[in-house]
Structures are given as structure tokens and as C-alpha cells.
Design a protein around this motif. Structure first.
Motif, PDB file in Angstrom:
ATOM      1  N   ILE A  45       0.858  -1.189   0.000  1.00  0.00           N
ATOM      2  CA  ILE A  45       0.000   0.000   0.000  1.00  0.00           C
ATOM      3  C   ILE A  45       0.891   1.235   0.000  1.00  0.00           C
ATOM      4  CG2 ILE A  45      -1.691   1.331   1.320  1.00  0.00           C
ATOM      5  CD1 ILE A  45      -2.804  -1.302   2.350  1.00  0.00           C
ATOM      6  N   SER A  46       0.586   2.169  -0.888  1.00  0.00           N
ATOM      7  CA  SER A  46       1.385   3.392  -1.009  1.00  0.00           C
ATOM      8  C   SER A  46       1.129   4.321   0.158  1.00  0.00           C
ATOM      9  CB  SER A  46       1.047   4.109  -2.321  1.00  0.00           C
ATOM     10  OG  SER A  46       1.273   3.278  -3.428  1.00  0.00           O
ATOM     11  N   ASN A  47       2.201   4.765   0.801  1.00  0.00           N
ATOM     12  CA  ASN A  47       2.077   5.825   1.798  1.00  0.00           C
ATOM     13  C   ASN A  47       1.928   7.171   1.088  1.00  0.00           C
ATOM     14  OD1 ASN A  47       2.206   4.367   4.225  1.00  0.00           O
ATOM     15  ND2 ASN A  47       4.444   4.219   4.095  1.00  0.00           N
ATOM     16  N   ALA A 138      -0.263  11.561  14.602  1.00  0.00           N
ATOM     17  CA  ALA A 138       0.384  11.703  13.298  1.00  0.00           C
ATOM     18  C   ALA A 138       1.280  10.497  13.043  1.00  0.00           C
ATOM     19  CB  ALA A 138       1.199  12.988  13.260  1.00  0.00           C
ATOM     20  N   GLY A 139       1.191   9.959  11.846  1.00  0.00           N
ATOM     21  CA  GLY A 139       1.959   8.767  11.501  1.00  0.00           C
ATOM     22  C   GLY A 139       1.141   7.501  11.532  1.00  0.00           C
ATOM     23  N   ASP A 167      -5.506  15.464  -0.057  1.00  0.00           N
ATOM     24  CA  ASP A 167      -4.108  15.809  -0.313  1.00  0.00           C
ATOM     25  C   ASP A 167      -3.527  16.668   0.804  1.00  0.00           C
ATOM     26  OD1 ASP A 167      -4.179  14.395  -2.652  1.00  0.00           O
ATOM     27  OD2 ASP A 167      -4.591  16.134  -3.925  1.00  0.00           O
ATOM     28  N   VAL A 168      -4.310  17.645   1.261  1.00  0.00           N
ATOM     29  CA  VAL A 168      -3.838  18.553   2.307  1.00  0.00           C
ATOM     30  C   VAL A 168      -3.506  17.793   3.584  1.00  0.00           C
ATOM     31  CG1 VAL A 168      -4.506  20.452   3.831  1.00  0.00           C
ATOM     32  CG2 VAL A 168      -5.023  20.565   1.381  1.00  0.00           C
ATOM     33  N   TYR A 169      -4.413  16.925   4.007  1.00  0.00           N
ATOM     34  CA  TYR A 169      -4.214  16.213   5.271  1.00  0.00           C
ATOM     35  C   TYR A 169      -3.180  15.093   5.155  1.00  0.00           C
ATOM     36  CZ  TYR A 169      -7.810  18.809   7.684  1.00  0.00           C
ATOM     37  OH  TYR A 169      -8.521  19.825   8.284  1.00  0.00           O
ATOM     38  N   LEU A 170      -3.053  14.520   3.955  1.00  0.00           N
ATOM     39  CA  LEU A 170      -2.011  13.503   3.762  1.00  0.00           C
ATOM     40  C   LEU A 170      -0.624  14.116   3.924  1.00  0.00           C
ATOM     41  CD1 LEU A 170      -3.373  11.390   0.766  1.00  0.00           C
ATOM     42  CD2 LEU A 170      -2.693  10.495   2.986  1.00  0.00           C
ATOM     43  N   LYS A 171      -0.442  15.314   3.385  1.00  0.00           N
ATOM     44  CA  LYS A 171       0.865  15.969   3.451  1.00  0.00           C
ATOM     45  C   LYS A 171       1.193  16.439   4.870  1.00  0.00           C
ATOM     46  CE  LYS A 171       0.778  17.509  -1.370  1.00  0.00           C
ATOM     47  NZ  LYS A 171       0.649  18.681  -2.284  1.00  0.00           N
ATOM     48  N   ILE A 177      -4.434   7.176   3.889  1.00  0.00           N
ATOM     49  CA  ILE A 177      -5.870   7.104   4.164  1.00  0.00           C
ATOM     50  C   ILE A 177      -6.420   5.909   3.396  1.00  0.00           C
ATOM     51  CG2 ILE A 177      -8.082   8.301   4.079  1.00  0.00           C
ATOM     52  CD1 ILE A 177      -6.552  10.937   3.968  1.00  0.00           C
ATOM     53  N   LEU A 178      -7.010   4.980   4.117  1.00  0.00           N
ATOM     54  CA  LEU A 178      -7.560   3.766   3.521  1.00  0.00           C
ATOM     55  C   LEU A 178      -9.070   3.762   3.694  1.00  0.00           C
ATOM     56  CD1 LEU A 178      -4.927   1.358   5.105  1.00  0.00           C
ATOM     57  CD2 LEU A 178      -4.904   2.257   2.780  1.00  0.00           C
TER      58      LEU A 178
END
Length: 594
Positions: A45-47, A138-139, A167-171, A177-178
Motif C-alpha cells: 500500500i502506497s504511503n 500523526a503517523g 491531499d492537504v491532510y495527507l501531506k 488514508i484507507l
């Protein structure tokens, strides 16, 4: 001053909650899809990306998700957001998951019933911001399990805004997010909407069932080397051991071609289908009869089975065997039928292909060519419809037990009904109008016609004979007429009109109906040209015969039904084609049959 200190303390606490690591965050979480033996390139799974996994299969939902979340917990802590408390309680009965929950590596939060409306108003930002305010570390990997009711309510512009929120919250906060979409029973799944939400879900996979088999299909999936599209993995699951594993079957591309399977090259063939052939390839296995095939391929995934067609009396049983095999095996099983005795009529061939056969091989094809054909389709999957009601739909492929001459009104009704019900089965029928030669009476032409097949009918018009050929393509008209008449067609008729299209037949029936408005002659009681039954109708009558007269024929609709209403629009008038005169040689009935 105090506000500054409070902010400093809050930020410091959030920093302390982050997992300490001087190394850069891994690009992928490997080996965490919850399926044993899965190919490495999709078992990750891509982080930093959004992933959606759809599981609408109740039978493996909890088993798979338990394995999935445990594999993620081996990589780090997990935050689970779910909407169903009972579902979470069932999940936490597993001792390993309960332990993770108690030691804090698994956090769980339930959504409220109003979440769908909140997302519609404020976007995913409303959810993510609340998670951060409620002990999200976080993490952590964020897993959101829902029935995707909120997604159904979002417009295309709202979907784009949600993608930006992601995108904002992933960065800033989330490792990944799954989105796990499950079937809650009260929300209809809209897989197509999830598929087309590319900006929102960069990675997408879904579980599906195929009769006795299951697949995990990767619609789009990012790995370290490239982007994978349309990659389907066959899976088996063990309810007792709560394990799901890859069974070796791989399907590639939109056409779902079989890339690999443990029995991909195995071929089963019935003894009669061999037609005397003795030397077989090493991967071919001989069955004594078709019924043995059901047992032989019981656990098959992608094998090939070749059945013999048999005689005319065997055809309906053969169709049922094909249907049964298709309904009890995955679409990767290849089913071939080979003619070995009687030739298959067009309707039987269509039925075999409709109810599950991949291919029909004609008896003229040699064995070496058959071996090559089997090799050529070894990667093929069945693309037909699997949701078939056999008892209802099989009737459309067989003619009613009618043949020969019937009176005009019944002929009109019969042809309308048969053509209408054959639209869905794609069986081609042909309607022919044969214009009588000036010196040939109707009764002579009718008596010169011998029909031996159910569904083939003829009737009379003022200057012609109409012939309906069931399951006969237009290219086969001449040979069919030659077999039906005991003397050359050119000696009886001057020209002919024919059509095999639905609209064209409707046009011809309209013209036929119009020609009967002043009455018609019925020859149904006449075997020899002695007496005819003349029926006179009122000029403006919409009915061509009494209900009792029409009802003498079984299962025929009311003759007042409009052919245009049954068959839709009309095609242009068919072209009249002259019949080339042949040598006038009279052939006896005995010679014709021989």
C-alpha cells in the motif's frame, strides 16, 4: 502570554505523540493486503496516497478485514473509523485485535448518523479536523470503514473538493488514508462511482465473487516500479482457519485474459468428441460421457472441457449440462462443444453460447486444428451473462411444435411472436415471399412443399406464398427452399422478397396484414386441389378472424396485435429479386428425400 504558552504546550504534546524516527518514512507498506501468497507487486500500500478497497462480499468481509488490519498493525499503529458499533464489537472478539486496542496501538472511533450530511456541507475537512482533535496520532494509518452512503450524496464538484482535502491532510498529518467500503445491506453499492473518482481514490481494488470462486481485482494500483491496471487475483478462503490466500489464478486487462492458473492447460474431452482419435496431447484427459465432466472439473479453475454434441434428441440435455457447468464454476473455465453426429441448427448453437459455452466447433474441423483452437483460447474467460433464468429463457431458443401450412391470420401472429421473443437471443429468422408463376395455382405450390422442421411455416396470400424459416440466416435461403420444395423453385415462382431483420420482417407483415383486409383464402383443410375454404371479412374490420378460429393454434397471441407495436420501427421496403430460371427437371419426392 498565557495563550502563547497554551499553544506551545498543545503543539509539544502533538509532537510527543508522533512516532520518533530519524529515517525517512517508507514509500510503501509491504505485505499488508491481508491475502496470503499475493503477488508482491500488489501486496503493498502506497504511503502518502488515498486507497479504496471495496468488499461487498459478506462471506469474507470480516475474515479479510481482520487479516488486513492485523497485517497493518505489524507495520505501525492504526486509527480505525467505523460507522457500525456491532461490526466493531464483532471485530474486537479477536484476541490479537483486542490486545492491540488495549495497548493503544489500535484506536477506534465511531461516526454519527449525521456524518453524510456533514460531509456534503463541509467536505472531508470536517471529518479529518475532528480526528486530529480526538487523539489521532500523526503517523498512524487511517482506516475508514463505511457503507459509502456519504459518497453517493456528493456531486462531481464536491468530489473534487474532497480530493483536495485528502491531499492537504495527507501531506500534513496522515501516513495514508484507507477507505474500506463494505455492504451494509441498506445502501446500494455504486462501484462505478468509486471507479471514476480517480482524484479522490488514487488506488482502487475490490473483491468480487464468481460462482464458486472469489477475486481481488486491482483496478488501479501504485507500486514502486509502475502503475498497475486491471490485475485480478483469484483467492480461496478458509472459514475455519480465518485465512484468505491467492490460488494462482491471474487475469489481466479489461478482457480478463488468463495469465496463469494451476490448471490453465488441462483439457478434458468426452470419448465421443474424439471421433476415433487415439493419439492425444499429454495434458488431455478422456471422459466416458458428458455427465462425468461435472465430477472431473469439480475443483477446476481454468481448465478446458470439450463435450460432444450428440444427436438431435440430445441437444436440450446438452444445453442444460453446459448451463450447469457454467453456473457452478468460475468464468475462467472454458467449455467447448464439438459436433460429432447431427449438425447443430442455428438456434441450438446460439443457445449453447448463451448458456455458457465459449465455443462451438463444427464436425468438419480436423483434430489437429481442434488442438490449435484449444491452445488459442486457453487465456479466454467467458464474457456472457451469468445471471440467467434457465427455465424461462430456454423457451426462446426452441420453436413451438408447429410446421407446414397454417392459415394466414395464425401465420401472422406466430411470426410476430417468434421474432419478438428472439430479439434478446439474437437468433436470425427469415421471412420469404414467393410470387407465384402465372400458371401455378396456390394449391400446387403448397402441395409441392414438404417441411420437416418445427418452426418452419408457410401460408398463402393473394398472389404469393409466404414462408417463415426459423433460425435461418438470409444467406441460407436458397438452399433451405431447395430442400423444402419437391421441384425446382424457379418452376413454381417468378420472383421472391426476403428479409431477416426485425424491422424488415415487421414491414413485410404489415403489407401482408393489409392484403387481408378484404378477406383471404384458407387452404388448411385442403390436401388436394378439390375445395378451398374462402373467408370474407368486413371491409373496415380490424380483426382478421374470430378469436375462436385463431385460438385453435396453441400459444398464439391475439391476431389483432399490431406487428409494428411488437417489433418497433420499420425498415425500407425490401428489394424484389428475380429468380434465375433453371432447367425444368421434375424431381420426385422420393428422389428429393434420398
Amino acid at each position: 502570554m498565557f495563550q502563547f504558552l497554551a499553544l506551545f504546550v498543545k503543539k509539544s504534546l502533538q509532537w510527543l505523540k508522533m512516532p520518533f524516527s530519524g529515517a525517512k518514512r517508507d514509500e510503501f507498506l509491504s505485505g499488508c493486503m491481508g491475502v496470503d501468497l499475493l503477488p508482491e507487486k500488489v501486496n503493498k500500500i502506497s504511503n502518502g496516497q488515498t486507497t479504496a478497497i471495496v468488499c461487498g462480499e459478506k462471506s469474507l468481509e470480516l475474515i479479510w478485514f481482520l487479516s488486513f488490519i492485523l497485517s497493518l498493525l505489524e507495520k505501525g499503529s492504526v486509527f480505525l473509523l467505523a460507522e457500525n458499533k456491532n461490526w466493531v464489537d464483532a471485530l474486537l472478539t479477536d484476541q490479537h485485535l483486542e490486545k492491540a486496542y488495549l495497548n493503544g496501538s489500535l484506536s477506534v472511533m465511531l461516526t454519527t448518523e449525521k456524518i453524510d450530511e456533514e460531509i456534503k456541507k463541509f467536505g472531508l475537512h470536517a471529518v479529518f479536523s475532528e480526528l486530529i482533535d480526538n487523539n489521532y496520532h500523526a503517523g498512524q494509518s487511517l482506516i475508514w470503514v463505511s457503507s459509502h452512503g456519504w459518497l453517493n450524496k456528493l456531486s462531481s464538484s464536491q468530489l473534487k473538493k474532497s480530493a483536495i482535502d485528502n491531499d492537504v491532510y495527507l501531506k500534513k498529518n496522515f501516513t495514508n488514508i484507507l477507505f474500506i467500503f463494505i455492504d451494509s445491506g441498506d445502501v446500494s453499492f455504486n462501484l462505478e462511482k468509486i471507479k471514476f473518482s480517480v482524484d479522490l481514490f488514487q488506488n482502487l481494488a475490490f473483491f468480487s465473487s464468481d460462482r464458486q470462486s472469489y477475486f481481488l481485482s486491482f483496478v488501479r494500483w501504485n507500486n514502486s516500479n509502475n502503475f498497475i491496471l486491471d490485475f485480478d487475483c483469484g483467492i480461496d478462503f478458509d472459514v475455519n482457519n480465518k485465512k484468505i490466500k491467492f490460488n494462482g489464478c491471474l487475469l489481466l486487462g479489461q478482457n480478463k485474459e488468463i495469465s496463469s492458473a494451476v490448471d490453465k492447460d488441462t483439457v478434458y474431452i468426452t470419448q465421443p468428441a474424439l471421433d476415433g482419435q487415439r493419439n492425444l496431447p499429454s495434458n488431455w484427459k478422456v471422459l466416458s460421457h458428458a455427465g462425468e465432466g461435472t465430477t472431473a472439473v469439480f475443483n477446476s479453475i481454468a481448465a478446458t472441457i470439450i463435450l460432444h454434441a450428440g444427436s438431435v434428441n440430445d441437444f436440450e440435455t446438452l444445453i442444460w449440462v453446459v448451463f450447469h457447468l457454467r453456473q457452478t464454476h468460475p468464468k475462467t473455465l472454458k467449455i467447448i462443444v464439438r459436433e460429432n453426429d447431427a449438425k447443430l441448427r442455428l438456434n441450438i448453437e446460439r443457445a449453447l453460447l448463451y448458456f455458457g459455452a465459449n465455443l462451438v466447433i463444427y464436425r468438419e474441423v480436423g483434430f489437429s486444428r481442434i488442438v490449435k483452437i484449444v491452445e488459442d483460447i486457453s487465456s479466454q474467460t467467458f464474457s456472457g451473462d451469468l445471471n440467467i433464468r434457465y427455465a424461462e429463457e430456454i423457451k426462446s431458443f426452441f420453436p413451438d411444435p408447429e410446421r407446414g401450412y397454417i392459415e394466414p391470420v395464425a401465420f401472422h401472429s406466430y411470426v410476430s411472436k417468434v421474432v419478438k421473443r428472439s430479439v434478446s437471443t439474437h437468433i436470425t429468422h427469415t421471412l420469404v415471399r414467393l410470387f407465384l408463376s402465372p400458371t401455378v395455382p396456390h394449391i400446387d405450390a403448397i402441395n409441392a412443399c414438404n417441411i420437416f422442421r418445427d418452426g418452419d411455416l408457410l401460408t398463402s396470400a393473394s398472389d404469393s406464398i409466404y414462408v417463415f424459416l426459423f433460425a435461418c440466416a438470409e444467406v441460407d435461403i436458397d438452399s433451405a427452399l431447395d430442400r423444402m420444395f419437391v421441384m425446382p423453385v424457379s418452376q413454381l415462382f417468378s420472383s421472391q422478397v426476403s428479409d431477416s431483420s426485425v424491422d424488415g420482417i415487421a414491414k413485410m407483415l404489415d403489407e401482408f396484414s393489409y392484403s387481408m383486409k378484404d378477406g383471404y383464402v384458407d387452404y388448411s383443410l385442403t390436401v388436394h386441389p378439390v375445395k378451398t375454404n374462402v373467408i370474407r371479412l368486413p371491409l373496415k374490420s380490424k380483426s382478421h378472424a374470430s378469436r375462436s378460429e385463431v385460438n385453435k393454434l396453441p400459444s398464439l397471441p391475439n391476431s389483432s396485435s399490431s406487428p409494428s407495436a411488437l417489433l418497433g420501427g420499420h425498415a425500407p421496403r425490401p428489394q424484389v429479386r428475380s429468380i434465375q430460371l433453371k432447367q425444368k427437371v421434375h424431381i420426385s419426392h422420393e428422389e428429393r428425400v434420398a
